[in-house]
Design a protein around this motif. Structure first.
Motif, mmCIF file in Angstrom:
data_model
loop_
_atom_site.group_PDB
_atom_site.id
_atom_site.type_symbol
_atom_site.label_atom_id
_atom_site.label_comp_id
_atom_site.label_asym_id
_atom_site.label_seq_id
_atom_site.Cartn_x
_atom_site.Cartn_y
_atom_site.Cartn_z
ATOM 1 N N UNK A 37 19.732 27.905 0.622
ATOM 2 C CA UNK A 37 19.164 26.954 -0.557
ATOM 3 C C UNK A 37 17.763 26.512 -0.043
ATOM 4 N N UNK A 38 17.667 25.945 1.153
ATOM 5 C CA UNK A 38 16.329 25.764 1.698
ATOM 6 C C UNK A 38 15.483 26.601 1.893
ATOM 7 N N UNK A 39 15.962 27.769 2.257
ATOM 8 C CA UNK A 39 15.003 28.946 2.298
ATOM 9 C C UNK A 39 14.544 29.166 1.243
ATOM 10 N N UNK A 40 15.319 29.289 -0.041
ATOM 11 C CA UNK A 40 14.808 29.891 -1.352
ATOM 12 C C UNK A 40 13.663 28.758 -1.623
ATOM 13 N N UNK A 41 13.880 27.526 -1.605
ATOM 14 C CA UNK A 41 12.846 26.486 -2.094
ATOM 15 C C UNK A 41 11.543 26.749 -1.259
ATOM 16 N N UNK A 42 11.881 26.904 -0.070
ATOM 17 C CA UNK A 42 10.563 27.127 0.714
ATOM 18 C C UNK A 42 9.677 28.375 0.514
ATOM 19 N N UNK A 43 10.137 29.393 -0.106
ATOM 20 C CA UNK A 43 9.730 30.625 -0.482
ATOM 21 C C UNK A 43 9.198 30.695 -2.004
ATOM 22 N N UNK A 44 9.686 29.247 -2.796
ATOM 23 C CA UNK A 44 9.226 29.213 -3.929
ATOM 24 C C UNK A 44 7.759 28.702 -4.337
ATOM 25 N N UNK A 45 7.216 28.916 -5.447
ATOM 26 C CA UNK A 45 5.841 28.372 -5.594
ATOM 27 C C UNK A 45 5.850 26.912 -5.579
ATOM 28 N N UNK A 46 6.996 26.271 -6.018
ATOM 29 C CA UNK A 46 6.960 24.733 -6.148
ATOM 30 C C UNK A 46 6.755 24.319 -4.671
ATOM 31 N N UNK A 47 7.077 24.788 -3.644
ATOM 32 C CA UNK A 47 6.643 24.354 -2.338
ATOM 33 C C UNK A 47 5.457 24.649 -1.845
ATOM 34 N N UNK A 48 4.292 23.758 -2.368
ATOM 35 C CA UNK A 48 2.864 24.183 -2.137
ATOM 36 C C UNK A 48 2.304 22.820 -1.464
ATOM 37 N N UNK A 49 1.259 23.005 -0.832
ATOM 38 C CA UNK A 49 0.467 21.952 -0.327
ATOM 39 C C UNK A 49 -0.104 20.809 -1.338
ATOM 40 N N UNK A 50 -0.408 21.510 -2.410
ATOM 41 C CA UNK A 50 -0.951 20.390 -3.544
ATOM 42 C C UNK A 50 -0.113 19.600 -3.815
ATOM 43 N N UNK A 51 0.991 19.790 -4.128
ATOM 44 C CA UNK A 51 2.390 18.857 -4.558
ATOM 45 C C UNK A 51 2.469 17.930 -3.594
ATOM 46 N N UNK A 52 2.918 18.276 -2.204
ATOM 47 C CA UNK A 52 3.338 17.503 -1.068
ATOM 48 C C UNK A 52 1.989 16.588 -0.985
ATOM 49 N N UNK A 53 0.817 17.219 -0.635
ATOM 50 C CA UNK A 53 -0.310 16.263 -0.524
ATOM 51 C C UNK A 53 -0.605 15.105 -1.592
ATOM 52 N N UNK A 54 -0.544 15.693 -2.825
ATOM 53 C CA UNK A 54 -0.691 14.814 -3.886
ATOM 54 C C UNK A 54 0.200 13.444 -3.979
ATOM 55 N N UNK A 55 1.446 13.977 -3.693
ATOM 56 C CA UNK A 55 2.561 12.636 -3.432
ATOM 57 C C UNK A 55 2.122 11.484 -2.325
ATOM 58 N N UNK A 56 1.578 12.336 -1.185
ATOM 59 C CA UNK A 56 1.327 11.434 -0.287
ATOM 60 C C UNK A 56 -0.028 10.661 -0.585
ATOM 61 N N UNK A 57 -1.117 11.320 -1.167
ATOM 62 C CA UNK A 57 -2.255 10.618 -1.913
ATOM 63 C C UNK A 57 -1.910 9.520 -2.464
ATOM 64 N N UNK A 58 -0.842 9.704 -3.520
ATOM 65 C CA UNK A 58 -0.616 8.832 -4.469
ATOM 66 C C UNK A 58 -0.001 7.532 -3.990
ATOM 67 N N UNK A 59 1.097 7.905 -3.075
ATOM 68 C CA UNK A 59 1.755 6.714 -2.339
ATOM 69 C C UNK A 59 1.041 5.980 -1.409
ATOM 70 N N UNK A 60 0.165 6.688 -0.652
ATOM 71 C CA UNK A 60 -0.842 5.849 0.268
ATOM 72 C C UNK A 60 -1.707 4.945 -0.708
ATOM 73 N N UNK A 61 -2.292 5.484 -1.597
ATOM 74 C CA UNK A 61 -3.469 4.766 -2.467
ATOM 75 C C UNK A 61 -2.411 3.457 -3.302
ATOM 76 N N UNK A 62 -1.090 3.629 -3.569
ATOM 77 C CA UNK A 62 -0.413 2.564 -3.946
ATOM 78 C C UNK A 62 -0.080 1.588 -3.010
#
Length: 127
Positions: free
Chosen positions: A1-26
């Motif tokens: 299951x994890x391997x499948x997510x890691x290779x999907x297009x939803x596992x990308x730096x823009x989503x992860x960094x976007x969440x971090x940027x938003x939380x950091x700003x908040x």
């Protein structure tokens, strides 16, 4: 299951960094750092000159960080929907968006400080 997510297009730096940027700003907006000696906050040569510049820089950087975070998450989801696999162009676009967002955050905050403060750290009053 994890391997499948890691290779999907939803596992990308823009989503992860976007969440971090938003939380950091908040987090910085909700709990502003008291001084440049805090363990968190927007720290640069200009922002640490005076306490007023420190407060202003962190206030502005928190605002920009939340905006950049939302844009990164939206662009990450768009790339996840447009691409069928993690190709080279997928990585160029998603990582490039994170780099561009980081450069915008730093550049715009520094520009804002130079517009509102003189070289000695005193606020420039509007005419």
């Amino acid at each position: 299951m994890w391997l499948r997510f890691l290779h999907s297009t939803y596992c990308n730096p823009a989503i992860f960094a976007g969440i971090i940027f938003y939380l950091m700003g908040y987090f910085i907006h909700r709990f502003p750092p008291k001084s440049p000696k805090s363990w968190y906050g927007y720290r640069s040569v200009l922002s640490t000159k005076t306490p007023e510049m420190w407060r202003s820089a962190n206030e502005y950087a928190a605002y920009i960080s939340r905006r950049v975070g939302v844009i990164l998450v939206v662009s990450g989801v768009a790339c996840a929907l447009l691409f069928q696999r993690q190709s080279d162009w997928f990585w160029y676009i998603t990582v490039g968006a994170v780099v561009a967002g980081t450069m915008y955050l730093v550049g715009d905050t520094e520009w804002e400080l130079t517009r509102h403060f003189d070289k000695d750290g005193k606020r420039i009053l509007p005419e």
